[in-house]
Design an enzyme around this catalytic site. Structure first.
Site, PDB file in Angstrom:
ATOM      1  N   ASP A  60       1.014  -1.197  -0.183  1.00 34.95           N
ATOM      2  CA  ASP A  60      -0.223   0.032   0.304  1.00 34.95           C
ATOM      3  C   ASP A  60       1.093   1.531   0.344  1.00 34.95           C
ATOM      4  O   ASP A  60       1.506   1.470   0.382  1.00 34.95           O
ATOM      5  CB  ASP A  60      -1.140   0.378   0.883  1.00 34.95           C
ATOM      6  CG  ASP A  60      -1.724   1.027   0.843  1.00 34.95           C
ATOM      7  OD1 ASP A  60      -2.174   2.114   1.411  1.00 34.95           O
ATOM      8  OD2 ASP A  60      -3.226   0.377   1.462  1.00 34.95           O
ATOM      9  N   LYS A  86     -11.819   6.095  -6.231  1.00 31.36           N
ATOM     10  CA  LYS A  86     -12.579   6.695  -7.682  1.00 31.36           C
ATOM     11  C   LYS A  86     -13.648   6.918  -8.188  1.00 31.36           C
ATOM     12  O   LYS A  86     -14.392   6.928  -8.980  1.00 31.36           O
ATOM     13  CB  LYS A  86     -11.773   6.197  -9.268  1.00 31.36           C
ATOM     14  CG  LYS A  86     -11.722   4.636  -9.564  1.00 31.36           C
ATOM     15  CD  LYS A  86     -12.034   5.104 -11.062  1.00 31.36           C
ATOM     16  CE  LYS A  86     -12.463   3.760 -11.243  1.00 31.36           C
ATOM     17  NZ  LYS A  86     -12.610   3.652 -12.974  1.00 31.36           N
ATOM     18  N   SER A 126      -8.171  14.860 -12.280  1.00 31.20           N
ATOM     19  CA  SER A 126      -9.230  13.892 -12.949  1.00 31.20           C
ATOM     20  C   SER A 126      -9.990  15.438 -13.459  1.00 31.20           C
ATOM     21  O   SER A 126     -10.061  16.445 -12.500  1.00 31.20           O
ATOM     22  CB  SER A 126      -9.998  13.092 -11.457  1.00 31.20           C
ATOM     23  OG  SER A 126     -11.398  13.654 -12.144  1.00 31.20           O
ATOM     24  N   TYR A 150     -14.586  12.610  -4.180  1.00 29.91           N
ATOM     25  CA  TYR A 150     -13.129  12.030  -5.158  1.00 29.91           C
ATOM     26  C   TYR A 150     -12.520  13.857  -5.138  1.00 29.91           C
ATOM     27  O   TYR A 150     -11.819  13.815  -5.353  1.00 29.91           O
ATOM     28  CB  TYR A 150     -13.977  11.716  -5.743  1.00 29.91           C
ATOM     29  CG  TYR A 150     -13.336  11.618  -6.947  1.00 29.91           C
ATOM     30  CD1 TYR A 150     -12.366  10.019  -6.823  1.00 29.91           C
ATOM     31  CD2 TYR A 150     -13.520  11.994  -8.210  1.00 29.91           C
ATOM     32  CE1 TYR A 150     -11.117   9.874  -8.115  1.00 29.91           C
ATOM     33  CE2 TYR A 150     -12.893  11.635  -9.493  1.00 29.91           C
ATOM     34  CZ  TYR A 150     -11.983  10.507  -9.327  1.00 29.91           C
ATOM     35  OH  TYR A 150     -10.893  10.202 -10.156  1.00 29.91           O
ATOM     36  N   LYS A 154      -8.564  14.892  -4.894  1.00 28.18           N
ATOM     37  CA  LYS A 154      -7.383  14.698  -6.233  1.00 28.18           C
ATOM     38  C   LYS A 154      -7.162  16.686  -6.175  1.00 28.18           C
ATOM     39  O   LYS A 154      -6.037  16.768  -6.384  1.00 28.18           O
ATOM     40  CB  LYS A 154      -8.181  15.111  -7.721  1.00 28.18           C
ATOM     41  CG  LYS A 154      -8.982  13.387  -7.801  1.00 28.18           C
ATOM     42  CD  LYS A 154      -8.066  12.735  -8.144  1.00 28.18           C
ATOM     43  CE  LYS A 154      -7.768  11.123  -8.129  1.00 28.18           C
ATOM     44  NZ  LYS A 154      -6.435  10.103  -8.559  1.00 28.18           N
ATOM     45  N   ASN A 180     -13.005  11.150 -18.924  1.00 26.81           N
ATOM     46  CA  ASN A 180     -13.726   9.895 -18.417  1.00 26.81           C
ATOM     47  C   ASN A 180     -13.417   8.978 -19.550  1.00 26.81           C
ATOM     48  O   ASN A 180     -13.498   8.383 -20.551  1.00 26.81           O
ATOM     49  CB  ASN A 180     -15.125  10.121 -19.087  1.00 26.81           C
ATOM     50  CG  ASN A 180     -15.717  11.070 -18.257  1.00 26.81           C
ATOM     51  OD1 ASN A 180     -15.774  11.950 -18.257  1.00 26.81           O
ATOM     52  ND2 ASN A 180     -16.652  10.082 -17.245  1.00 26.81           N
ATOM     53  N   ALA A 217     -29.758   2.060 -16.285  1.00 29.40           N
ATOM     54  CA  ALA A 217     -30.358   3.354 -15.284  1.00 29.40           C
ATOM     55  C   ALA A 217     -29.836   4.689 -16.084  1.00 29.40           C
ATOM     56  O   ALA A 217     -28.557   4.816 -16.130  1.00 29.40           O
ATOM     57  CB  ALA A 217     -29.675   3.419 -14.629  1.00 29.40           C
TER      58      ALA A 217
HETATM   59  C1  UD1 Z   1     -16.559  11.007 -12.544  1.00 26.76           C
HETATM   60  C2  UD1 Z   1     -15.539  12.266 -13.004  1.00 26.76           C
HETATM   61  C3  UD1 Z   1     -14.266  11.608 -13.831  1.00 26.76           C
HETATM   62  C4  UD1 Z   1     -13.384  10.361 -12.993  1.00 26.76           C
HETATM   63  C5  UD1 Z   1     -14.300   9.259 -13.022  1.00 26.76           C
HETATM   64  C6  UD1 Z   1     -13.642   8.063 -12.164  1.00 26.76           C
HETATM   65  C7  UD1 Z   1     -16.950  14.102 -12.750  1.00 26.76           C
HETATM   66  C8  UD1 Z   1     -17.217  15.538 -13.806  1.00 26.76           C
HETATM   67  N1  UD1 Z   1     -16.770  13.320 -13.393  1.00 26.76           N
HETATM   68  O1  UD1 Z   1     -17.093  10.513 -14.042  1.00 26.76           O
HETATM   69  O2  UD1 Z   1     -13.707  12.817 -14.068  1.00 26.76           O
HETATM   70  O3  UD1 Z   1     -12.455  10.046 -14.070  1.00 26.76           O
HETATM   71  O4  UD1 Z   1     -15.229  10.295 -12.124  1.00 26.76           O
HETATM   72  O5  UD1 Z   1     -14.481   7.378 -12.170  1.00 26.76           O
HETATM   73  O6  UD1 Z   1     -17.331  14.400 -12.097  1.00 26.76           O
HETATM   74  N2  UD1 Z   1     -24.478   7.161 -16.063  1.00 26.76           N
HETATM   75  C9  UD1 Z   1     -25.220   6.681 -16.334  1.00 26.76           C
HETATM   76  N3  UD1 Z   1     -25.941   5.062 -15.773  1.00 26.76           N
HETATM   77  C10 UD1 Z   1     -24.870   4.933 -15.341  1.00 26.76           C
HETATM   78  C11 UD1 Z   1     -23.551   5.184 -14.801  1.00 26.76           C
HETATM   79  C12 UD1 Z   1     -23.414   6.368 -15.068  1.00 26.76           C
HETATM   80  O7  UD1 Z   1     -26.470   7.520 -16.571  1.00 26.76           O
HETATM   81  O8  UD1 Z   1     -25.328   3.233 -14.333  1.00 26.76           O
HETATM   82  C13 UD1 Z   1     -24.364   9.007 -16.877  1.00 26.76           C
HETATM   83  C14 UD1 Z   1     -24.204   9.902 -15.555  1.00 26.76           C
HETATM   84  O9  UD1 Z   1     -24.796  10.352 -14.489  1.00 26.76           O
HETATM   85  C15 UD1 Z   1     -22.508  10.924 -16.293  1.00 26.76           C
HETATM   86  C16 UD1 Z   1     -22.538   9.618 -17.698  1.00 26.76           C
HETATM   87  O10 UD1 Z   1     -23.170   8.428 -16.963  1.00 26.76           O
HETATM   88  O11 UD1 Z   1     -23.582  11.801 -17.059  1.00 26.76           O
HETATM   89  C17 UD1 Z   1     -20.441   9.123 -16.852  1.00 26.76           C
HETATM   90  O12 UD1 Z   1     -21.412   8.738 -15.741  1.00 26.76           O
HETATM   91  P1  UD1 Z   1     -19.452   8.069 -15.157  1.00 26.76           P
HETATM   92  O13 UD1 Z   1     -19.243   6.997 -16.538  1.00 26.76           O
HETATM   93  O14 UD1 Z   1     -19.871   7.240 -14.197  1.00 26.76           O
HETATM   94  O15 UD1 Z   1     -18.396   8.905 -14.932  1.00 26.76           O
HETATM   95  P2  UD1 Z   1     -18.318  10.770 -14.364  1.00 26.76           P
HETATM   96  O16 UD1 Z   1     -18.960  10.426 -13.083  1.00 26.76           O
HETATM   97  O17 UD1 Z   1     -18.765  11.491 -15.136  1.00 26.76           O
END
Ligand code: UD1
Length: 335
Positions: A60, A86, A126, A150, A154, A180, A217
């Site tokens: 770690d 993350k 990030s 989170y 960072k 992303n 979702a």
């Molecule tokens: C976030 C951070 C990004 C980081 C990442 C690490 C922000 C803006 N971005 O990404 O910098 O590297 O976390 O994990 O804070 N979504 C759905 N359904 C799902 C999953 C996601 O609709 O089941 C949508 C989310 O609401 C979002 C998009 O998909 O609009 C992307 O989500 P996700 O892939 O989780 O990444 P971020 O939250 O944007």
């Protein structure tokens, strides 16, 4: 002799792809990983992809004794610090664990580096440090207002590293703000291996397409965006890895602290990503409207022009390539 680069979290999703590109570029990667959110089975896979054994210390980064011993026993030239937690949602529930891992890990690492006189460091930051930007695409000098625990961890580490760099001109530090990361190595040997239900959109789509989950979702369909769903900048993990090699070469020449966005420069809505994934897997993906997630923002995509100017780097792979590689990984990963 090849430069040894320590990759913390090198068995993890982004770290493992960086290890592959470092090896391809002639570096000797060395991994430290506690396998909290990654799998030991990544190591034989890395051997298959790189055609060599990548040394890995199980430990770690917060354990100062372990990390100091690592620097004493290996001739390390530089460090890429990917280890950390993350999950944005989990961070809201467990803030202390996020500060402990993400900030505590960076403090111990920098202390051990200073002790060993190793002063070249890339930090996995990030786009979460921006929160909801006032305007998109977002540049590096935009206001920093992280909307999640989170993102605040960072930004806290970024601030510490900026202070370290100001206090001692011997340091060369790259703060790389990932948008992303998504997709996988084209060999389908390595990729994202979330434990349990994935948090991120692309691995979740891969599970739905593979029938491991019933439907996607869509978290919020009333955001202030063209189709009401969240807009993000999906950057292929192989492009990110290539960016780290370019940054490593840059930091060998240029001291001080350099902050760069690593993104594609394009914003895609959740519905656009669903459609791209349907093209990649060749089947329809069921979806349902769901509430917004805490800590989410409407829209965030990069202006990556500084990385282009400074490193000559730009993302070469588009959303279709990301989905095709993520799907290939999903269908091959259990072999
Ligand atoms: C976030 C951070 C990004 C980081 C990442 C690490 C922000 C803006 N971005 O990404 O910098 O590297 O976390 O994990 O804070 N979504 C759905 N359904 C799902 C999953 C996601 O609709 O089941 C949508 C989310 O609401 C979002 C998009 O998909 O609009 C992307 O989500 P996700 O892939 O989780 O990444 P971020 O939250 O944007």
């Amino acid at each position: 002799m090849a430069d040894t680069v320590l990759v913390t979290g090198g068995a993890g999703y982004v770290g493992s792809h960086i290890v592959v590109e470092l090896a391809n570029a002639g570096y000797s990667p060395l991994i430290i990983d506690n396998f909290a959110t990654s799998l030991p089975s990544m190591l034989p896979r890395l051997r298959r992809v790189t055609d060599r054994t990548i040394p890995c210390v199980v430990g770690d980064v917060r354990d100062l004794a372990v990390i100091k011993r690592l620097f004493a026993e290996h001739s390390i030239t530089a460090v890429i610090h990917c280890a950390g937690l993350k999950s944005v949602g989990e961070g809201e529930q467990k803030p202390v664990a996020y500060y402990d891992n993400n900030v505590g890990g960076a403090i111990a690492l920098v202390e051990a580096m200073a002790d060993a006189n190793v002063k070249r460091l890339i930090f996995s930051s990030s786009a979460a440090v921006y929160g909801q930007p006032d305007r998109n695409p977002v540049t590096e000098d935009a206001p920093l207002r992280p909307a999640s625990v989170y993102g605040r961890t960072k930004r806290t580490v970024e601030q510490m590293l900026e202070d370290v760099s100001s206090s001692d001109a011997g340091w060369s530090i790259g703060l790389l703000r990932y948008f992303n990361p998504a997709g996988a190595h084209p060999s389908a040997q390595i990729g994202e291996a979330p434990s349990g239900t994935p948090n991120n959109l692309v691995p979740m789509l891969a599970q739905v397409a593979a029938a491991s989950a019933p439907e996607i979702a869509v978290c919020g369909d009333d955001w202030d965006t063209p189709d009401g769903t969240g807009v993000r900048d999906y950057v292929h993990v192989m492009d990110l890895a290539v960016g780290h090699v370019a940054a490593m070469q840059y930091l060998a020449r240029v001291p001080g602290s350099t902050t760069l966005n690593l993104g594609s420069g394009r914003g895609h809505s959740v519905l656009e990503v669903v459609a791209a994934f349907e093209r990649a897997c060749g089947k329809p993906i069921a979806r349902r409207a769901a509430p917004r997630r805490p800590g989410d923002v409407a829209s965030c995509y990069a202006d990556p022009s500084r990385a282009q100017d400074v490193l000559g780097w730009r993302a070469a792979r588009d959303l279709d390539a990301i989905c095709a590689d993520a799907w290939r990984w999903q269908t091959n990963r259990h072999r």
